[in-house]
Enzyme design. Structure first.
Site, mmCIF file in Angstrom:
data_model
loop_
_atom_site.group_PDB
_atom_site.id
_atom_site.type_symbol
_atom_site.label_atom_id
_atom_site.label_comp_id
_atom_site.label_asym_id
_atom_site.label_seq_id
_atom_site.Cartn_x
_atom_site.Cartn_y
_atom_site.Cartn_z
ATOM 1 C CB THR A 6 -25.436 19.144 17.924
ATOM 2 O OG1 THR A 6 -25.198 19.013 19.322
ATOM 3 C CG2 THR A 6 -26.860 19.586 17.707
ATOM 4 C CD GLU A 11 -29.125 22.513 17.934
ATOM 5 O OE1 GLU A 11 -28.749 22.593 16.749
ATOM 6 O OE2 GLU A 11 -28.333 22.471 18.888
ATOM 7 C CE LYS A 51 -16.969 37.522 22.851
ATOM 8 N NZ LYS A 51 -17.138 36.118 23.194
ATOM 9 C CD1 TRP A 72 -17.037 41.670 20.943
ATOM 10 C CD2 TRP A 72 -18.795 40.609 20.053
ATOM 11 N NE1 TRP A 72 -17.748 41.135 21.973
ATOM 12 C CE2 TRP A 72 -18.845 40.475 21.451
ATOM 13 C CE3 TRP A 72 -19.798 40.025 19.276
ATOM 14 C CZ2 TRP A 72 -19.859 39.778 22.094
ATOM 15 C CZ3 TRP A 72 -20.813 39.330 19.922
ATOM 16 C CH2 TRP A 72 -20.831 39.208 21.321
HETATM 17 P P1 ADP Z 1 -22.275 21.402 14.252
HETATM 18 O O1 ADP Z 1 -21.581 22.058 13.100
HETATM 19 O O2 ADP Z 1 -21.955 22.046 15.558
HETATM 20 O O3 ADP Z 1 -22.217 19.927 14.227
HETATM 21 P P2 ADP Z 1 -24.729 22.027 12.954
HETATM 22 O O4 ADP Z 1 -24.425 21.212 11.783
HETATM 23 O O5 ADP Z 1 -26.082 22.029 13.493
HETATM 24 O O6 ADP Z 1 -23.801 21.661 14.146
HETATM 25 O O7 ADP Z 1 -24.214 23.462 12.600
HETATM 26 C C1 ADP Z 1 -24.958 24.608 12.790
HETATM 27 C C2 ADP Z 1 -24.076 25.808 12.745
HETATM 28 O O8 ADP Z 1 -23.356 25.890 11.511
HETATM 29 C C3 ADP Z 1 -24.822 27.102 12.814
HETATM 30 O O9 ADP Z 1 -25.138 27.442 14.137
HETATM 31 C C4 ADP Z 1 -23.842 28.079 12.191
HETATM 32 O O10 ADP Z 1 -22.884 28.522 13.130
HETATM 33 C C5 ADP Z 1 -23.153 27.251 11.158
HETATM 34 N N1 ADP Z 1 -23.727 27.506 9.835
HETATM 35 C C6 ADP Z 1 -24.579 26.740 9.147
HETATM 36 N N2 ADP Z 1 -24.845 27.278 7.938
HETATM 37 C C7 ADP Z 1 -24.144 28.425 7.864
HETATM 38 C C8 ADP Z 1 -24.007 29.454 6.880
HETATM 39 N N3 ADP Z 1 -24.597 29.395 5.705
HETATM 40 N N4 ADP Z 1 -23.228 30.510 7.191
HETATM 41 C C9 ADP Z 1 -22.596 30.594 8.377
HETATM 42 N N5 ADP Z 1 -22.679 29.658 9.328
HETATM 43 C C10 ADP Z 1 -23.438 28.586 9.082
#
Ligand code: ADP
Length: 532
Positions: free
Chosen positions: A175, A321, A425, A430
């Protein structure tokens, strides 16, 4: 029967039952689209596997790739995992220090590198004494680098695949680690095959043999959302765009020339394509469906793609994950469905993903569409821990805490309110940055918007919205601030609207809130902003 769910079983099926399906891959050297069949591609997978074996790769070893969406990368996906080794996909856009960290932590001894990333890795090579072999995916040789074609040359097109346990590790992806070091997520054969089956089901991605599938999402980002497996499972045509997938005009040309029917990518990609279509006045001939996820997709963007470009947009939510798919929304915007608001939610959980939202004490909240809390998940393609890490902070009694804040309706429709770290916040309230962005994006002069928390002496934090105006649009801060009145709670109206030429992006193409907070977060916020 006990029949192990392995990636080799998927390959065997495709070799037998979809040998003439097509892989259309952009050749980064010439920009041409090269077509080959699954049969021909898998033959090269066999050669590559034999070469890897000869190079000393054993079960459990990691083999790293630093590469975009290309045919050799596809071949590595299958050859490495089917040998029982672990494919570690590394994002070439990471900063050098993160690149160093993930390659070292992954522990690969052989690294395959896209020619575009070779200079960078060439400089970093001395930092990796454990790496025995560096192989470039390009044609041009260089000192200390073997070429991919030389590596597989002369090896038999028939590999003897080992009988693997379905619980064996198959792939590793980190990640981006917006907080702390990047964390490795290890996928097994079983989780990979189950994820492909799940994401491929009729209520989700639903690819068929008639589809031409374009993963714009890179193969170093959560296995391109599983498409190198799920498209093959469907016998679909798979289009691999090379490294220029971020260029809207290139993408539009590729979509037309390859006859793409369904494409997948983050919202910023589709915003770029939409702008290109507006400027050029062209329409995409074959593209019927876009699957968008990875970040919240503003409803205004979904509507514009539907109405202006005639493209069905399906919103999906997921995470590294989760392999990554968690929820999928079948209701595309446009027409009557839009009035219900349903198409804009992140959709319903696919089978194999259980969801719940919990309050601050870990108590489950109701599925009523209002009660919000931290979103937790569990399922057979959800990771149980991080690779070689004792960080258990996201794992609670068999559930994985996503770090997202969400509500779930009685019908199972899930809405992401925010990432916990992006929520604003303000004086005990929120404020959802996603909601502010959605409202701003509906303003006719706004192309893109990002809401961030700016520190404030009185309220702790206050919302600011950073706006990119549409080309030629003239709109003032006051006008946009006024746009929020009556559309959000009084205390959620942004204190400031600031204009930017573009928004900073992360290494995976999402808007980087962290970079925006760094830029504006230290600005002196006007004290005593109105608060209800
Ligand atoms: P990172 O962006 O931290 O590299 P990931 O690609 O695993 O890691 O991203 C996952 C995160 O992306 C989710 O926890 C969420 O916050 C966000 N996310 C993914 N798809 C969506 C969506 N359709 N709407 C809102 N948030 C999203």
């Amino acid at each position: 029967m006990s029949w192990p769910l392995t990636i080799a079983s998927l390959m065997r099926w495709a070799e037998r039952h979809a040998p003439d399906s097509t892989i259309a891959a952009v050749d980064d050297d010439t920009s041409e689209v090269r077509r080959s069949t699954y049969r021909a591609a898998f033959e090269r997978v066999h050669r590559l596997a034999n070469a890897l074996r000869r190079a000393g790769v054993r079960a459990g070893d990691r083999v790293a790739t630093v590469a975009w969406n290309t045919q050799p990368h596809f071949e590595l996906y299958y050859a490495v995992s089917c040998l029982g080794a672990v494919l570690h996909t590394v994002n070439p856009r990471l900063e050098a220090s993160q690149l160093e960290y993930v390659i070292r932590h992954g522990g690969a001894e052989i690294v395959f590198v896209d020619p575009l990333a070779r200079d960078l890795l060439d400089r970093l090579q001395p930092l990796f004494p454990a790496v025995r072999q560096w192989i470039t995916l390009g044609r041009a040789a260089a000192p200390r680098w073997a070429t991919y074609e030389d590596f597989i040359q002369g090896h038999a097109a028939e590999a003897a695949w080992p009988a693997l346990d379905e619980g064996a590790a198959a792939a590793l992806c980190y990640t981006s680690g917006t907080t702390g070091e990047p964390k490795g997520v290890l996928y097994t054969h079983r989780s990979t095959v189950l994820h492909a089956l799940i994401s491929q089901s009729a209520n989700a991605m639903a690819f068929t043999r008639d589809d031409v599938v374009l993963p714009v999402v890179p193969m170093y980002h959560v296995m391109a959302w599983g498409t190198p497996y799920s498209a093959v499972m469907a016998g679909a045509t798979l289009v691999l765009p090379g490294h220029r997938a971020g260029h809207a005009a290139f993408l539009a040309d590729l979509i037309d020339s390859a006859g793409v029917t369904v494409a997948l990518g983050v919202p910023t990609v589709w915003l770029g394509v939409l702008q290109h279509l507006r400027e050029s006045g062209r329409r995409l001939k074959t593209l019927r469906r876009v699957i968008v996820g990875g970040a919240a997709c503003p409803p205004a963007l979904m509507d514009a793609l539907a109405v202006e470009a005639g493209i069905t947009v399906q919103h999906a939510w997921g995470m590294t994950e989760l392999s990554p798919l968690g929820t999928f929304n079948r209701n595309a915007p446009g027409g009557a469905a839009s009035a219900t608001g349903k198409p804009y939610s992140q959709g319903q959980a696919v089978f194999g993903v259980e969801l719940r939202v919990v309050d601050g004490d870990g108590r489950e909240r109701a599925f009523d569409g209002h009660a919000q809390g931290r979103l937790q998940v569990r399922g057979p393609a959800v990771c149980a821990g991080y690779f070689q890490s004792d960080d258990r902070s996201s794992f609670h009694e068999g559930w994985f805490d996503t770090g997202d804040v969400a509500t779930i309706g009685a019908d199972g429709h899930m809405r992401i309110t925010d990432r916990a770290k992006d929520v604003i916040k303000s004086g005990g309230e929120w404020i959802s940055s996603v909601e502010l962005e959605n409202v701003a994006s509906r303003h006719p002069a706004v192309l893109q918007a990002a809401a961030i928390a700016v520190p404030n002496d009185k309220w702790g934090e206050r919302p600011w919205v950073v706006v990119v105006r549409k080309d030629g649009a003239a709109v003032s801060e006051q006008e946009i601030r006024h746009w929020f009145v009556g559309k959000v709670a009084h205390w959620a109206e942004p204190d400031r609207v600031v204009f930017a030429a573009a928004l900073p992006l992360t290494a995976t193409g999402k808007v980087s809130k962290r970079a925006l907070r760094d830029q504006y977060g230290t600005a002196l916020a006007p004290d005593g902003a109105s608060h209800g």
